[in-house]
Design a protein around this motif. Sequence first.
Motif, PDB file in Angstrom:
ATOM      1  N   LEU A   1       0.817  -1.215   0.000  1.00  0.00           N
ATOM      2  CA  LEU A   1       0.000   0.000   0.000  1.00  0.00           C
ATOM      3  C   LEU A   1       0.852   1.266   0.000  1.00  0.00           C
ATOM      4  CD1 LEU A   1      -2.924  -0.505   2.509  1.00  0.00           C
ATOM      5  CD2 LEU A   1      -3.048   0.307   0.145  1.00  0.00           C
ATOM      6  N   MET A   2       1.933   1.239   0.786  1.00  0.00           N
ATOM      7  CA  MET A   2       2.774   2.427   0.912  1.00  0.00           C
ATOM      8  C   MET A   2       3.312   2.866  -0.442  1.00  0.00           C
ATOM      9  SD  MET A   2       4.047   4.482   3.217  1.00  0.00           S
ATOM     10  CE  MET A   2       4.782   3.998   4.764  1.00  0.00           C
ATOM     11  N   ASP A   3       3.796   1.896  -1.229  1.00  0.00           N
ATOM     12  CA  ASP A   3       4.389   2.230  -2.519  1.00  0.00           C
ATOM     13  C   ASP A   3       3.349   2.819  -3.453  1.00  0.00           C
ATOM     14  OD1 ASP A   3       6.967   1.293  -1.802  1.00  0.00           O
ATOM     15  OD2 ASP A   3       6.263  -0.760  -2.085  1.00  0.00           O
TER      16      ASP A   3
ATOM     17  N   PRO B   1       2.356   8.988   6.794  1.00  0.00           N
ATOM     18  CA  PRO B   1       3.560   9.183   7.609  1.00  0.00           C
ATOM     19  C   PRO B   1       4.267   7.856   7.852  1.00  0.00           C
ATOM     20  CG  PRO B   1       1.604   9.311   8.977  1.00  0.00           C
ATOM     21  CD  PRO B   1       1.121   9.248   7.551  1.00  0.00           C
ATOM     22  N   ARG B   2       5.579   7.894   7.999  1.00  0.00           N
ATOM     23  CA  ARG B   2       6.345   6.662   8.187  1.00  0.00           C
ATOM     24  C   ARG B   2       7.692   6.979   8.813  1.00  0.00           C
ATOM     25  NH1 ARG B   2       7.376   7.017   2.510  1.00  0.00           N
ATOM     26  NH2 ARG B   2       5.225   7.654   2.389  1.00  0.00           N
ATOM     27  N   PHE B   3       8.261   5.978   9.467  1.00  0.00           N
ATOM     28  CA  PHE B   3       9.642   6.091   9.963  1.00  0.00           C
ATOM     29  C   PHE B   3      10.486   4.891   9.568  1.00  0.00           C
ATOM     30  CE2 PHE B   3       7.350   8.846  12.975  1.00  0.00           C
ATOM     31  CZ  PHE B   3       8.022  10.019  12.691  1.00  0.00           C
ATOM     32  N   CYS B   4       9.987   3.697   9.830  1.00  0.00           N
ATOM     33  CA  CYS B   4      10.846   2.533   9.581  1.00  0.00           C
ATOM     34  C   CYS B   4      10.924   2.197   8.104  1.00  0.00           C
ATOM     35  CB  CYS B   4      10.375   1.323  10.383  1.00  0.00           C
ATOM     36  SG  CYS B   4       8.786   0.654   9.915  1.00  0.00           S
ATOM     37  N   TYR B   5       9.903   2.569   7.354  1.00  0.00           N
ATOM     38  CA  TYR B   5       9.893   2.262   5.924  1.00  0.00           C
ATOM     39  C   TYR B   5      10.984   3.028   5.196  1.00  0.00           C
ATOM     40  CZ  TYR B   5       8.410   2.390   1.053  1.00  0.00           C
ATOM     41  OH  TYR B   5       8.381   2.306  -0.315  1.00  0.00           O
ATOM     42  N   HIS B   6      11.687   2.343   4.315  1.00  0.00           N
ATOM     43  CA  HIS B   6      12.633   3.008   3.414  1.00  0.00           C
ATOM     44  C   HIS B   6      12.639   2.231   2.118  1.00  0.00           C
ATOM     45  CE1 HIS B   6      16.380   4.453   1.627  1.00  0.00           C
ATOM     46  NE2 HIS B   6      16.211   5.517   2.380  1.00  0.00           N
TER      47      HIS B   6
ATOM     48  N   ALA C   1      10.108  -3.603   7.762  1.00  0.00           N
ATOM     49  CA  ALA C   1      10.212  -4.040   9.159  1.00  0.00           C
ATOM     50  C   ALA C   1       8.870  -3.879   9.867  1.00  0.00           C
ATOM     51  CB  ALA C   1      11.269  -3.242   9.893  1.00  0.00           C
ATOM     52  N   ALA C   2       8.105  -2.887   9.436  1.00  0.00           N
ATOM     53  CA  ALA C   2       6.773  -2.639   9.993  1.00  0.00           C
ATOM     54  C   ALA C   2       6.792  -2.477  11.505  1.00  0.00           C
ATOM     55  CB  ALA C   2       5.804  -3.745   9.573  1.00  0.00           C
ATOM     56  N   ASN C   3       7.847  -1.908  12.035  1.00  0.00           N
ATOM     57  CA  ASN C   3       7.925  -1.828  13.491  1.00  0.00           C
ATOM     58  C   ASN C   3       7.552  -0.470  14.075  1.00  0.00           C
ATOM     59  OD1 ASN C   3      10.247  -0.271  13.084  1.00  0.00           O
ATOM     60  ND2 ASN C   3      11.586  -2.043  13.233  1.00  0.00           N
ATOM     61  N   CYS C   4       7.556   0.600  13.274  1.00  0.00           N
ATOM     62  CA  CYS C   4       7.315   1.896  13.902  1.00  0.00           C
ATOM     63  C   CYS C   4       5.828   2.154  14.112  1.00  0.00           C
ATOM     64  CB  CYS C   4       7.948   3.025  13.090  1.00  0.00           C
ATOM     65  SG  CYS C   4       7.014   3.486  11.621  1.00  0.00           S
ATOM     66  N   ARG C   5       5.004   1.556  13.274  1.00  0.00           N
ATOM     67  CA  ARG C   5       3.539   1.652  13.344  1.00  0.00           C
ATOM     68  C   ARG C   5       3.032   3.063  13.064  1.00  0.00           C
ATOM     69  NH1 ARG C   5       3.306  -3.375  12.564  1.00  0.00           N
ATOM     70  NH2 ARG C   5       1.160  -3.618  13.210  1.00  0.00           N
ATOM     71  N   MET C   6       3.835   3.864  12.385  1.00  0.00           N
ATOM     72  CA  MET C   6       3.396   5.221  12.087  1.00  0.00           C
ATOM     73  C   MET C   6       2.472   5.226  10.883  1.00  0.00           C
ATOM     74  SD  MET C   6       3.727   8.194  13.356  1.00  0.00           S
ATOM     75  CE  MET C   6       2.486   9.349  12.789  1.00  0.00           C
ATOM     76  N   CYS C   7       2.555   4.195  10.050  1.00  0.00           N
ATOM     77  CA  CYS C   7       1.840   4.238   8.772  1.00  0.00           C
ATOM     78  C   CYS C   7       0.501   3.516   8.854  1.00  0.00           C
ATOM     79  CB  CYS C   7       2.702   3.612   7.684  1.00  0.00           C
ATOM     80  SG  CYS C   7       2.947   1.850   7.926  1.00  0.00           S
ATOM     81  N   LEU C   8      -0.027   3.340  10.061  1.00  0.00           N
ATOM     82  CA  LEU C   8      -1.287   2.605  10.186  1.00  0.00           C
ATOM     83  C   LEU C   8      -2.407   3.327   9.430  1.00  0.00           C
ATOM     84  CD1 LEU C   8      -1.139   1.639  13.976  1.00  0.00           C
ATOM     85  CD2 LEU C   8      -0.754   0.141  12.004  1.00  0.00           C
TER      86      LEU C   8
ATOM     87  N   LEU D   1      -4.080  -1.195   9.759  1.00  0.00           N
ATOM     88  CA  LEU D   1      -2.983  -2.003   9.219  1.00  0.00           C
ATOM     89  C   LEU D   1      -1.834  -1.104   8.763  1.00  0.00           C
ATOM     90  CD1 LEU D   1      -5.029  -4.544   7.041  1.00  0.00           C
ATOM     91  CD2 LEU D   1      -4.108  -4.859   9.346  1.00  0.00           C
ATOM     92  N   PRO D   2      -0.606  -1.588   8.875  1.00  0.00           N
ATOM     93  CA  PRO D   2       0.543  -0.790   8.424  1.00  0.00           C
ATOM     94  C   PRO D   2       0.630  -0.766   6.896  1.00  0.00           C
ATOM     95  CG  PRO D   2       1.273  -2.923   9.232  1.00  0.00           C
ATOM     96  CD  PRO D   2      -0.208  -2.874   9.457  1.00  0.00           C
ATOM     97  N   ALA D   3       0.587   0.425   6.323  1.00  0.00           N
ATOM     98  CA  ALA D   3       0.586   0.535   4.862  1.00  0.00           C
ATOM     99  C   ALA D   3       1.859  -0.032   4.257  1.00  0.00           C
ATOM    100  CB  ALA D   3       0.417   1.993   4.447  1.00  0.00           C
ATOM    101  N   CYS D   4       2.957   0.036   5.021  1.00  0.00           N
ATOM    102  CA  CYS D   4       4.237  -0.415   4.454  1.00  0.00           C
ATOM    103  C   CYS D   4       4.286  -1.920   4.305  1.00  0.00           C
ATOM    104  CB  CYS D   4       5.399   0.063   5.311  1.00  0.00           C
ATOM    105  SG  CYS D   4       5.451  -0.713   6.942  1.00  0.00           S
ATOM    106  N   ALA D   5       3.432  -2.631   5.016  1.00  0.00           N
ATOM    107  CA  ALA D   5       3.542  -4.089   5.026  1.00  0.00           C
ATOM    108  C   ALA D   5       2.236  -4.759   4.616  1.00  0.00           C
ATOM    109  CB  ALA D   5       3.958  -4.568   6.414  1.00  0.00           C
TER     110      ALA D   5
HETATM  111  S1  FES Z   1       6.457   2.752   8.173  1.00  0.00           S
HETATM  112 FE1  FES Z   1       6.920   1.845  10.107  1.00  0.00          FE
HETATM  113  S2  FES Z   1       5.288   0.423  10.334  1.00  0.00           S
HETATM  114 FE2  FES Z   1       5.002   1.148   8.335  1.00  0.00          FE
END
Ligand code: FES
Lengths: 431, 794
Positions: free
Chosen positions: B24-26, B36-41, B47-54, B64-68
């Motif tokens: 979803l993020m891409d 918004p995101r932090f762990c995604y690059h 990694a889906a660990n920051c949970r900012m992209c819910l 749900l985390p958009a990055c994962a």
């Molecule tokens: S950007 Fe960190 S959980 Fe998705």
Amino acid sequence: MANEVCFKNMHLDRPWTLETYQSSGGYSVLKKILREKTPAAEIIDELKTSVLRGRGGAGFPTGLKWSFMRRDEPGQKYIVCNSDEGEPGTCKDRDVLRYNPHALVEGMAIAGYTIGASIGYNYIRGEFWEPYERMEAAIEEAKAAGLLGKDILGSGFDFDLYNHLGAGAYICGEETALLESLEGKKGQPRFKPPFPAGFGLYGKPTTINNTESLASVPEILSQGGKWFVDIGKPSAGGSKLFSVSGHVNKPGNYEIPLGTPFRELLELAGGVRNGRKLKACIVGGSSVPVLPGELIMDVDMDYDALMEAGTLLGSGGVIIMDDTTCMVKVLENLSHFYMSESCGQCTPCREGTGWLARIIHRVEKGQGEMADLDRLEDIAEKVGGNFYKRQGGRTICALGDAASMPVLSFLKHFRKEFEYHIEHKRCMVRS
Amino acid sequence: MSDSTTITIEIDGKSIQVKPGTMLMDIADDNDIFIPRFCYHKKLSVAANCRMCLVEVEKAPKPLPACATPVADGMKVFTKSPLAIAAQKATMEFLLINHPLDCPICDQGGECELQDVAMGYGGDVSQYDEGKRVVNDKDIGPLIETEMTRCIHCTRCVRFGIEIAGLQELGATGRGENMRIGTYIESALESEMSGNVIDLCPVGALTAKPSRYTARAWELTHHDSIAPHDCVGSNIHVHTFRGLANRVVPKNNESINECWLSDRDRFSYQGLLSNHRLRDPMIKVDGEWQETDWNTALEKVRDTIADTKENSGSDQMGFLVSPSATLEEMLLLKKLANGLDVSNIDHRLRQVDFSHQNQQPKFMSLGLPIEALDTIDAMLLVGSNPGKEQPIIAHRLRKAAKNGAEISLINHRDYSLSMPLHCQLTESYTGLVSLLAEVAQSLPGFNATSLPQEAKALFDKAEPGEDSRRIADSLNNKKISAVVIGNQAINSPCYSLIEVFARALAEQTDSTFGYLTEGANSTGACFAGIAPNRKLGGEIEDRSANTTTMLSEPRNLYILHNVEPEYDFADPVVAVETMIKSDCVVCLTPFISDDMKIYADILLPIAPFVETSGSYINIQGKIQSFKGNTPVENTQARPAWKIMRVLGNLLHIDGFEQLSSADVLQEFESELSAIKADNQANITEVCVLDSVDSKLLRSSQVNMYRVDNITRRATALQKTPAGQEDAVHINSNTAAKYNLNNASRVRVKQNSTAVGMPLKIDNSVADNSVWIAAATNVTKKLGPMFGVIELEVD
Ligand code: FES
Ligand SMILES: Cc1cc2nc3c(=O)[nH]c(=O)nc-3n(C[C@H](O)[C@H](O)[C@H](O)COP(=O)(O)O)c2cc1C
Ligand code: SF4
């Protein structure tokens, strides 16, 4: 009816030996399967008929889980047993390992055969030294008897089984953290999807089951799925181990049919200590919502009934609390546990569990303020969702949910005690 | 593009066609929907660990985390619904409770992802009332400053180490609140790409140590430029503060450096600020140095040149040019040389074997685009340590290797490349040619008839081992393959033989042949004719002169452009002696040094990289131009191309009317656009192998942080473990043979030179070989990079 499955041999002398296990029909199922080359689908169907639901806590149907494995695809596959048993209040797997290790060996070999895995790992909680030795001995015995290893009983089926001792992290009981730990990495849950059936240990298809689930398999296949489901409920077959602890006269592990009324289990465990009143009970290990004594007494011990009553069956760790218990102190203890055991990777759990624990600690010490109670609910919801609103958590694994359920349920049922701590700066129960 | 392979999803009411399985993020990013995101690059695993992209997904029981979250047909996503915003704000709250909020003293302030996202999602008053976490800082070396209390545990730096650098140096230890990012055992990071974690860190936990506390992000002016230390030509932004280079960060270029930068390219700018900068033109009068003005200095140069030409002849003049000079400088130098009838001009300062120089291709290139290395199936690299020489090339190869490419090396030493290697064979520099002959032998049906006599003899003698066979098979069987020779092959006394074999192997296995060359602009130097046998435009003519001949018979006048003989030549001792013997040495240089004061006679301060405009042609033949910034204060330094223009005019040579560096290129526009970097050549002339049997042989690599006059003055790089490397490396067999097992220091003798150095027993070195880095402060007093050497206990 009790002790029919995992504790079937409990009354026999030295039930952990191969000899005793075989004297009551042990390994006959494995032998039959290998001799008759029973199709995997048949085994899975039997398990589905039995309605065996995973005993690790989530209650996922085991037959269905096994059917996710593409057994005929080439490449290594693994069966992994989760004997990490870290859930506070739960110690049933420990006794399966101690008293019936061969049932687990046979169950894992059957699982390996069914899902196409030639290697199995049994991940044992770090503190379980005695159970570990029993398991090691059982594997040695089975190997010597030709029941493990290459080309078992000339069937062409290879199965090697290894025990692996953990190092004391609760989170390594979460199945994907367990896999990471087995691989030699820091025990941290993986994000799912992909699920272990597709990408598991070392990236290979893997099935992970709880000790009790796997150890139940030989008896189910021996007596038939129908027999098993008839013991329990149509939606959850069999008898199940419950670890009863806390303020009872006879704490211990009890195997009883699913659907047995709570009252009967409490009687089996000798009733509340000193004849006192049952104040509260956590029925499924520390992660499930607490229920006040009066709400649990008449509930049946199965998934649906407990859900209806406002809690979960979980791992079957029944924690009994009598009326001398300070609920604030209990929650302080539990929250401290989740703070220490969070793996630390996801933000809400890493930061939220500590925040919760600190506030509860303050409240317990009489240093809280009324606004703290709403704040606790707010934080708990932001970490692990809200069980009562059927909202899931926001974390990678269910530890976040597990940390928030006690907070929300204690406040729901025992808010007055918390308010008392804040208002009077002392405990309502113990003063 | 709606076909059967796409599905339709809806984000915030907008219907989008997507490939199933995409995250979803891409998709949101491609459609300018901000999550918004932090762990995604984009370059790291999820990694889906920051949970900012819910975000809210219809029918899902939780955000749900958009990055994962992979898309599924008909999925309805809400990135700004009350549930999504509440989840995002909750994460923000958690991230901030233990964050020190020390933005006013944080170097990241103003360019901090946490700060930016907090503006949108953070509360203004915190309901957090407990004590905050404090984390001890780690010393991870001279390049990166840590302030671990600020860490938000996104693990980007950890994943960078594992996935990109191929070297896990940072990791997470501890559980829950006690999770810490660090090296576990305190040590300096060694990856040559370590500085990238500074860019990756979304907060101020990892910042650039050299520029710490010097300027706020908003006070910096950004200039685009091209990194000047290797043949890759990484794209960079130079950030200047009040006119001075303050830091360098990568500029994204997917076909060259992507979003990465080597530490050398990132931190070399410090050299510009060195207090060895030459401020004014200087002339030596009766052995005394005097500052002077430009007119006097240039007239003096003109007179010396005119005088030498008239009285001693053009052959008594030599131009020695840095392979990292800009194309414009090289073109004007060549014009000057042509105008003066001088053919003695060269950039191949560390090369010693010129046997085949008249048969080499017009342009030397990698033979394929840098980007294409990602998808190569097999490569044989000869005489190359790309990790230290061209870090971006190593990064590309690492990517290929991770996807299963078979990367083999034949080297003087077993270099650790932080990637799975198919094979690495090592030998002394003469033995290395025999290894190549063995690989050729192992190739079924290898046609040796076209090999020159010397090579044929080696081929006939070769007795291939298992590993040579594996390399041959790999080149033969893999679809896209290449044979590439690197810096150490080019500087080897056996260069021509190496090239002959490498070319034959490439040809007969359908592989591409290529070079990895020294400096930033060796290809540009070919084009500009910075070699006695090359014309302006690159055309080769038959000439035997070269750097060695230019030095072995000292000339009356040398013009050194951006060159320091004590470091930049194959044999620094000979180079310096020659300069001292010469009547006059004119240095166009940004720096002055004690050595220079001895051998030079006229010093002209030139504006180095960052301060001058120009262009480089990189190893894939791409011309990249950059603008200049004003030179540092208090210096009379001028862009070199301007100095050359004035000299041309002073000497009445035609063709020096350019008003800008762009004008210089203009004249060659059509030739430049016609550059064909195909490496076509037929080589028949090779060196004759000296008989060095049973002698101890030195091989070497230029210390990665001492490749040119700028990096040598970059203070932080000098303090890294790599920058401090100054030891004699031999393996335990050699140590036993020469009774050096217990020695900690040795006396090293080469030709007439001798120095004492620490000894390291290092089994990565080939038998009977001595490996010593070149261009260091110690080895500048030692003989050539490759050659016979003696060791004795010091
Ligand atoms: S950007 Fe960190 S959980 Fe998705
Ligand atoms: C934080 C956490 C801890 C867990 N600990 C255990 C455990 O100790 N033992 C166990 O069997 N399952 C544990 N689980 C559940 C496992 O992830 C998994 O669901 C189970 O092993 C599956 O087996 P089953 O299907 O046979 O129940 C844990 C889950 C979480 C989220
Ligand atoms: S919820 Fe907690 S324990 Fe589970 S992955 Fe996230 S941080 Fe780790």
